[in-house]
Design a protein around this motif. Structure first.
Motif, short mmCIF file in Angstrom:
data_model
loop_
_atom_site.label_atom_id
_atom_site.label_comp_id
_atom_site.label_asym_id
_atom_site.label_seq_id
_atom_site.Cartn_x
_atom_site.Cartn_y
_atom_site.Cartn_z
N LYS A 209 49.41 37.74 50.23
CA LYS A 209 48.89 39.25 50.47
C LYS A 209 49.28 40.04 49.08
N ARG A 210 50.28 39.89 48.55
CA ARG A 210 50.67 40.73 47.38
C ARG A 210 49.78 40.00 46.22
N ALA A 211 49.75 38.68 46.21
CA ALA A 211 48.99 38.33 44.94
C ALA A 211 47.67 38.66 44.91
N ALA A 212 46.99 38.73 46.01
CA ALA A 212 45.60 39.24 46.21
C ALA A 212 45.58 40.64 45.88
N HIS A 213 46.60 41.48 46.08
CA HIS A 213 46.68 43.01 45.89
C HIS A 213 46.70 42.95 44.27
N LEU A 214 47.73 42.15 43.61
CA LEU A 214 47.67 42.25 42.39
C LEU A 214 46.41 41.96 41.57
N ALA A 215 45.51 41.04 42.00
CA ALA A 215 44.30 40.64 41.55
C ALA A 215 43.51 41.74 41.67
N GLU A 216 43.54 42.38 42.65
CA GLU A 216 42.70 43.65 43.03
C GLU A 216 42.92 44.83 42.04
N ILE A 217 44.19 44.99 41.79
CA ILE A 217 44.69 46.11 40.93
C ILE A 217 44.44 45.59 39.30
N LEU A 218 44.46 44.30 38.92
CA LEU A 218 44.34 44.06 37.68
C LEU A 218 42.93 43.43 37.17
N LYS A 219 41.99 43.40 38.29
CA LYS A 219 40.81 42.68 38.11
C LYS A 219 39.75 43.42 36.95
N ASN A 220 39.92 44.66 36.70
CA ASN A 220 39.08 45.60 35.84
C ASN A 220 39.88 45.90 34.70
N THR A 221 40.82 45.13 34.32
CA THR A 221 41.70 45.47 33.00
C THR A 221 41.28 44.55 31.90
N GLY A 222 40.33 43.60 32.09
CA GLY A 222 39.88 42.97 30.66
C GLY A 222 40.77 41.86 30.59
N ILE A 223 41.69 41.32 31.45
CA ILE A 223 42.43 40.28 30.97
C ILE A 223 41.75 39.14 30.87
N GLU A 224 42.60 38.37 29.54
CA GLU A 224 41.73 37.25 28.83
C GLU A 224 42.39 36.18 29.02
N ALA A 225 43.70 36.13 29.52
CA ALA A 225 44.40 34.83 29.83
C ALA A 225 45.57 35.01 30.80
N VAL A 226 45.56 34.09 31.50
CA VAL A 226 46.81 34.11 32.58
C VAL A 226 47.70 32.84 32.48
N TYR A 227 48.92 33.30 32.45
CA TYR A 227 49.95 32.37 32.11
C TYR A 227 50.97 32.23 33.30
N SER A 228 51.56 31.10 33.44
CA SER A 228 52.29 30.89 34.86
C SER A 228 53.38 29.76 34.49
N ASN B 181 41.13 33.20 39.33
CA ASN B 181 39.96 33.03 39.98
C ASN B 181 38.86 34.18 39.89
N ALA B 182 39.35 35.47 40.07
CA ALA B 182 38.55 36.84 39.74
C ALA B 182 38.01 36.75 38.77
N MET B 183 38.92 36.45 37.43
CA MET B 183 38.29 36.80 35.97
C MET B 183 37.96 35.40 35.42
N LYS B 184 37.58 34.16 36.23
CA LYS B 184 37.10 33.04 36.13
C LYS B 184 37.91 32.61 34.76
N LEU B 185 39.11 32.44 35.01
CA LEU B 185 40.14 31.65 33.85
C LEU B 185 40.78 30.96 34.51
N SER B 186 41.25 29.75 33.66
CA SER B 186 42.40 28.82 33.98
C SER B 186 43.50 29.08 33.77
N THR B 187 44.41 29.11 34.56
CA THR B 187 45.96 29.48 34.36
C THR B 187 46.68 28.60 33.55
#
Length: 160
Positions: free
Chosen positions: A50-69, A84-90
């Motif tokens: 649930k927290r991860a989904a909330h994080l995605a909701e918060i950051l989805k309009n920030t223009g993130i260009e890359a996701v690292y894990s 997934n929301a940004m259509k990026l590969s981690t």
């Protein structure tokens, strides 16, 4: 005369372009709550999902260009909803790689980095050039690091 004016305009345009380089904006979080599984590589707990989904909701309009894990289930599952929301590969990163922070610093991109209670402070210290950040077992901290070329990093701590 025309050549000198054109040269002047060329160098002016070049210097303006260099002065207006995009800052690197690095959003850094610890993985969300992990399940109480007897393994070194647990999944996220329901609360963590649930927290991860909330994080995605918060950051989805920030223009993130890359996701690292890091290459653990809990960090990948924390990054997945936003990727997934940004259509990026981690992309997997190695937190012990001393060059990773420097790559982020110079990227000029907006990125999310998901780490662990002991790797997030290390990355914050590397990006800030300080030793101000210590391991923290809490969840829900969101660090926003902004780096403009030639300037010290600014770091904002938020909670989500």
């Amino acid at each position: 005369m025309k050549a000198s004016i054109l040269s002047f305009l060329f160098f002016l345009a070049l210097s303006i372009g260099q002065a207006q380089t995009s800052p690197s904006v690095i959003f850094i979080v610890r993985h969300c709550e992990k399940a109480m599984e007897s393994t070194d590589n647990p999944n996220l707990a329901e609360e963590g999902k649930k927290r991860a989904a909330h994080l995605a909701e918060i950051l989805k309009n920030t223009g993130i260009e890359a996701v690292y894990s890091t290459n653990y289930k809990r960090t990948m599952q924390t990054a997945e909803p936003l990727a997934n929301a940004m259509k990026l590969s981690t992309m997997v990163y190695e937190p012990r790689d001393a060059n990773f922070g420097e790559q982020l610093r110079k990227s000029g991109k907006k990125v999310l980095v998901v780490g662990h209670s002991n790797t997030v402070p290390d990355l914050l210290n590397q990006l800030s050039g300080t030793k101000n950040y210590q391991p923290n077992d809490g969840y829900g901290d969101l660090w926003v690091v902004t780096i403009q070329e030639g300037q010290a990093a600014t770091i904002l701590k938020l909670s989500y």
